[in-house]
Design a protein around this motif. Structure first.
Motif, PDB file in Angstrom:
ATOM      1  N   ALA A   2      -9.984  11.247  46.234  1.00 49.10           N
ATOM      2  CA  ALA A   2      -8.839  11.924  45.465  1.00 49.10           C
ATOM      3  C   ALA A   2      -8.424  11.319  44.397  1.00 49.10           C
ATOM      4  CB  ALA A   2      -7.634  12.397  46.375  1.00 49.10           C
ATOM      5  N   GLY A   3      -8.199   9.931  44.456  1.00 50.12           N
ATOM      6  CA  GLY A   3      -7.884   9.456  43.282  1.00 50.12           C
ATOM      7  C   GLY A   3      -8.557   9.316  42.026  1.00 50.12           C
ATOM      8  N   ILE A   4     -10.340   9.351  42.511  1.00 51.84           N
ATOM      9  CA  ILE A   4     -11.123   9.341  41.364  1.00 51.84           C
ATOM     10  C   ILE A   4     -11.049  10.824  40.557  1.00 51.84           C
ATOM     11  CG2 ILE A   4     -13.583   9.482  40.836  1.00 51.84           C
ATOM     12  CD1 ILE A   4     -12.369   6.630  41.105  1.00 51.84           C
ATOM     13  N   ALA A   5     -10.805  11.901  41.658  1.00 56.57           N
ATOM     14  CA  ALA A   5     -10.661  13.169  40.975  1.00 56.57           C
ATOM     15  C   ALA A   5      -9.608  13.243  39.869  1.00 56.57           C
ATOM     16  CB  ALA A   5     -10.602  14.316  42.103  1.00 56.57           C
ATOM     17  N   ALA A   6      -8.448  12.741  40.481  1.00 56.40           N
ATOM     18  CA  ALA A   6      -7.191  12.785  39.413  1.00 56.40           C
ATOM     19  C   ALA A   6      -7.623  11.986  38.157  1.00 56.40           C
ATOM     20  CB  ALA A   6      -6.126  12.193  40.241  1.00 56.40           C
ATOM     21  N   LEU A   7      -8.408  10.803  38.482  1.00 55.87           N
ATOM     22  CA  LEU A   7      -8.703  10.088  36.967  1.00 55.87           C
ATOM     23  C   LEU A   7      -9.341  10.986  36.234  1.00 55.87           C
ATOM     24  CD1 LEU A   7      -8.754   6.465  38.554  1.00 55.87           C
ATOM     25  CD2 LEU A   7      -7.275   7.061  36.596  1.00 55.87           C
ATOM     26  N   ALA A   8     -10.430  11.630  36.749  1.00 58.25           N
ATOM     27  CA  ALA A   8     -11.274  12.296  36.011  1.00 58.25           C
ATOM     28  C   ALA A   8     -10.583  13.517  35.188  1.00 58.25           C
ATOM     29  CB  ALA A   8     -12.405  13.135  36.822  1.00 58.25           C
ATOM     30  N   ILE A   9      -9.562  14.139  35.958  1.00 53.96           N
ATOM     31  CA  ILE A   9      -8.705  15.168  35.184  1.00 53.96           C
ATOM     32  C   ILE A   9      -8.018  14.597  34.296  1.00 53.96           C
ATOM     33  CG2 ILE A   9      -6.937  16.693  35.470  1.00 53.96           C
ATOM     34  CD1 ILE A   9      -7.836  17.269  38.563  1.00 53.96           C
ATOM     35  N   ALA A  10      -7.655  13.353  34.171  1.00 62.19           N
ATOM     36  CA  ALA A  10      -6.690  12.750  33.323  1.00 62.19           C
ATOM     37  C   ALA A  10      -7.628  12.421  32.266  1.00 62.19           C
ATOM     38  CB  ALA A  10      -6.062  11.239  33.817  1.00 62.19           C
ATOM     39  N   TYR A  11      -8.838  12.052  32.534  1.00 58.80           N
ATOM     40  CA  TYR A  11      -9.896  11.971  31.373  1.00 58.80           C
ATOM     41  C   TYR A  11     -10.201  13.015  30.786  1.00 58.80           C
ATOM     42  CZ  TYR A  11     -13.630   9.662  28.904  1.00 58.80           C
ATOM     43  OH  TYR A  11     -14.575   9.376  28.128  1.00 58.80           O
ATOM     44  N   VAL A  12     -10.162  14.036  31.371  1.00 56.53           N
ATOM     45  CA  VAL A  12     -10.456  15.376  30.521  1.00 56.53           C
ATOM     46  C   VAL A  12      -9.256  15.579  29.297  1.00 56.53           C
ATOM     47  CG1 VAL A  12     -10.372  18.050  30.653  1.00 56.53           C
ATOM     48  CG2 VAL A  12     -11.599  16.646  32.464  1.00 56.53           C
ATOM     49  N   LEU A  13      -8.070  15.205  29.771  1.00 56.33           N
ATOM     50  CA  LEU A  13      -6.991  15.068  28.790  1.00 56.33           C
ATOM     51  C   LEU A  13      -7.153  14.455  27.847  1.00 56.33           C
ATOM     52  CD1 LEU A  13      -3.976  15.395  31.122  1.00 56.33           C
ATOM     53  CD2 LEU A  13      -4.847  17.158  29.535  1.00 56.33           C
ATOM     54  N   SER A  14      -7.527  13.114  28.119  1.00 56.03           N
ATOM     55  CA  SER A  14      -7.859  11.856  27.118  1.00 56.03           C
ATOM     56  C   SER A  14      -8.981  12.511  26.090  1.00 56.03           C
ATOM     57  CB  SER A  14      -8.317  10.687  27.708  1.00 56.03           C
ATOM     58  OG  SER A  14      -8.848   9.773  26.957  1.00 56.03           O
ATOM     59  N   GLN A  15     -10.090  13.072  26.543  1.00 58.72           N
ATOM     60  CA  GLN A  15     -11.098  13.479  25.675  1.00 58.72           C
ATOM     61  C   GLN A  15     -10.455  14.799  24.779  1.00 58.72           C
ATOM     62  OE1 GLN A  15     -14.218  12.720  24.821  1.00 58.72           O
ATOM     63  NE2 GLN A  15     -14.528  11.234  26.300  1.00 58.72           N
ATOM     64  N   ARG A  68      -0.581   2.393  38.780  1.00 56.67           N
ATOM     65  CA  ARG A  68       0.517   2.231  38.052  1.00 56.67           C
ATOM     66  C   ARG A  68       0.211   2.266  36.551  1.00 56.67           C
ATOM     67  NH1 ARG A  68       3.944  -2.505  40.704  1.00 56.67           N
ATOM     68  NH2 ARG A  68       1.748  -3.197  41.352  1.00 56.67           N
ATOM     69  N   THR A  69      -0.618   1.322  36.175  1.00 62.60           N
ATOM     70  CA  THR A  69      -1.092   1.186  34.852  1.00 62.60           C
ATOM     71  C   THR A  69      -1.477   2.482  34.330  1.00 62.60           C
ATOM     72  OG1 THR A  69      -2.074  -0.982  35.523  1.00 62.60           O
ATOM     73  CG2 THR A  69      -2.783   0.027  33.368  1.00 62.60           C
ATOM     74  N   ALA A  70      -2.240   3.345  34.911  1.00 62.35           N
ATOM     75  CA  ALA A  70      -2.843   4.522  34.350  1.00 62.35           C
ATOM     76  C   ALA A  70      -1.572   5.758  34.390  1.00 62.35           C
ATOM     77  CB  ALA A  70      -4.117   5.113  35.161  1.00 62.35           C
ATOM     78  N   LEU A 174      -1.626  10.902  39.679  1.00 66.28           N
ATOM     79  CA  LEU A 174      -2.326   9.532  39.632  1.00 66.28           C
ATOM     80  C   LEU A 174      -1.260   8.607  40.441  1.00 66.28           C
ATOM     81  CD1 LEU A 174      -3.476   9.015  35.734  1.00 66.28           C
ATOM     82  CD2 LEU A 174      -4.712   9.820  37.793  1.00 66.28           C
ATOM     83  N   LEU A 175      -0.107   8.691  40.180  1.00 70.80           N
ATOM     84  CA  LEU A 175       0.726   7.624  40.894  1.00 70.80           C
ATOM     85  C   LEU A 175       0.861   7.850  42.434  1.00 70.80           C
ATOM     86  CD1 LEU A 175       2.742   5.556  40.206  1.00 70.80           C
ATOM     87  CD2 LEU A 175       4.552   7.422  40.340  1.00 70.80           C
ATOM     88  N   VAL A 176       0.422   9.077  43.002  1.00 71.37           N
ATOM     89  CA  VAL A 176       0.259   9.501  44.259  1.00 71.37           C
ATOM     90  C   VAL A 176      -1.183   9.299  45.000  1.00 71.37           C
ATOM     91  CG1 VAL A 176       0.652  11.279  46.131  1.00 71.37           C
ATOM     92  CG2 VAL A 176       2.144  11.315  44.095  1.00 71.37           C
ATOM     93  N   LEU A 177      -2.098  10.030  44.123  1.00 68.52           N
ATOM     94  CA  LEU A 177      -3.498   9.647  44.747  1.00 68.52           C
ATOM     95  C   LEU A 177      -4.523   8.603  44.524  1.00 68.52           C
ATOM     96  CD1 LEU A 177      -4.265  13.382  44.107  1.00 68.52           C
ATOM     97  CD2 LEU A 177      -3.748  12.477  46.144  1.00 68.52           C
ATOM     98  N   VAL A 178      -4.082   7.712  43.437  1.00 72.26           N
ATOM     99  CA  VAL A 178      -5.001   6.667  43.116  1.00 72.26           C
ATOM    100  C   VAL A 178      -4.657   5.437  43.874  1.00 72.26           C
ATOM    101  CG1 VAL A 178      -5.573   4.868  41.334  1.00 72.26           C
ATOM    102  CG2 VAL A 178      -5.411   7.230  40.795  1.00 72.26           C
TER     103      VAL A 178
END
Length: 399
Positions: A2-15, A68-70, A174-178
């Motif tokens: 779930a944490g990786i999925a949340a980071l992947a969605i965040a990376y969509v925003l980054s791109q 927390r960093t992300a 990210l804060l909840v799932l990573v």
């Protein structure tokens, strides 16, 4: 997962945030007086703040972990940047906003790579990284025709407010799932602070890899995220929807390219020569654009697609460097290489802006863009020549 999925969605925003300016070129120019030079500075500001942030982020990953960093940086930087962008009334506000977005997006991919490096086999690092990049490049796709239609329907300010709310929601996820792997704050690297970067800079095995890492990503992201819009508008009189359509094809090719690069190192048993082959193809396409910048929109679109496909070597180059990184400096190592990758794009955005500005010929817009593409080709060729002296790393190699 779930944490990786949340980071992947965040990376969509980054791109998305690193590439959406090209589509808004006409409207921001007409409403706020943003010039080509301003767009170059704004795009460069994103990448340079992104790059400089890699150093404290590397320390933070090793000390306090990715969660927390992300989450905090994404909320404060990207969330705050999109809000400021929606309120912009001057080019300076646009530039400041994109700089904040760069800081906010800076930890997202690195948090993912940190987790990959600690939890998964090094053999799978290139594939996992490339496929995450491919998924995230959907942000490039959203920043093309879909953004153009949304801007036409709701206006760019309303779209940016919506993106601000979405960014804050993803940061909360990210804060909840990573989950932070193996308490990184207790590691040897966590106690060494920024000194770990000095150890990395002393590793000569990285020296020949760094130049191509710094430049390989620049042609595709620079053209897609900054120059495609002005080039198509100036040379072919394209409007927002036409620009959105052409950049959509390039964005899709970048997704496909990242996916294709993923397993190639295992298939061919080499990382170095896969990168050499792909970069050579990209180089040839950029040279063609430079020599023939005004043939037709389909011709240029086809070359954009080739550059997008062949320019997707980021994950492979990161894996090449990762193979030589000591375990206790993984956080700093991946962020250092990302510093060069993103920093190289930022420097190229500023440099290409100067090239275009100094080669403008009245009533002959193709001249400036010919100089632009040939300049990109020259820098890429130099980086590739240096990379030929690098030590190869087989997929099974790990420090």
């Amino acid at each position: 997962m779930a944490g990786i999925a949340a980071l992947a969605i965040a990376y969509v925003l980054s791109q998305f945030y690193r590439s959406f300016l090209a589509v808004l070129t006409p409207v921001l120019g007409s409403e706020l007086g943003v010039t080509k030079g301003d767009f170059s500075v704004a795009s460069g500001a994103f990448f340079l703040t992104f790059a400089v942030s890699q150093f404290p982020i590397g320390v933070a990953l090793d000390r306090i972990g990715p969660r927390r960093t992300a989450a905090v940086l994404l909320a404060v930087g990207a969330g705050g940047g999109t809000l400021l962008f929606s309120l912009a009334t001057t080019p300076l506000m646009i530039i400041t906003a994109t700089g904040l977005m760069g800081i906010g997006c800076a930890p997202v991919l690195m948090a993912s790579l940190f987790i990959f490096a600690r939890l998964y086999s090094p053999v799978r690092f290139a594939m996992l990284t490339s496929w995450l990049v491919a998924f995230g490049t959907a942000g490039n796709v959203i920043g093309t025709a879909p953004l153009a239609y949304a801007e036409q329907a709701y206006g760019w300010r309303a779209v940016m407010v919506g993106l601000c709310l979405l960014t804050l929601l993803v940061a909360a996820a990210l804060l909840v799932l990573v989950r932070d792997p193996d308490h990184p704050h207790n590691t040897q690297a966590g106690r060494r602070g920024f000194a770990g970067f000095a150890e990395l800079f002393r590793m000569r095995v990285l020296w020949a890899i760094i130049p191509l890492t710094a430049i390989a990503y620049a042609p595709s992201v620079g053209i897609r995220g900054l120059w495609a819009g002005p080039y198509l508008a100036d040379v072919f009189s394209a409007d927002v929807l036409q620009i959105g359509s052409v950049t959509l094809f390039m964005a899709l090719s970048m997704v496909a390219g990242a996916f294709l690069y993923g397993p190639l190192d295992q298939f061919f048993g080499t990382r170095k020569w896969v990168a050499v082959g792909g970069t050579t193809i990209s180089l040839m396409a950029v040279i063609c654009l430079g020599l023939y910048p005004q043939v037709s929109v389909p011709f240029s679109t086809g070359l954009f697609v080739v550059i997008g496909l062949a320019g997707g070597s980021y994950g492979l180059l990161m894996a090449h460097a990762r193979a030589f990184l000591p375990h206790h400096l993984i956080g700093r190592g991946v962020t250092l290489m990302n510093f060069f990758s993103i920093g190289g794009v930022g420097v190229m955005q500023f440099a290409t802006g100067a090239v275009v500005t100094h080669n403008i010929v009245p009533d002959e817009p193709a001249v400036a863009y010919s100089a632009l593409f040939l300049f990109i080709a020259l820098v890429l060729a130099v980086a590739l020549a240096i990379y030929l002296f690098s030590r190869d790393a087989k997929p099974s190699h790990v420090a």
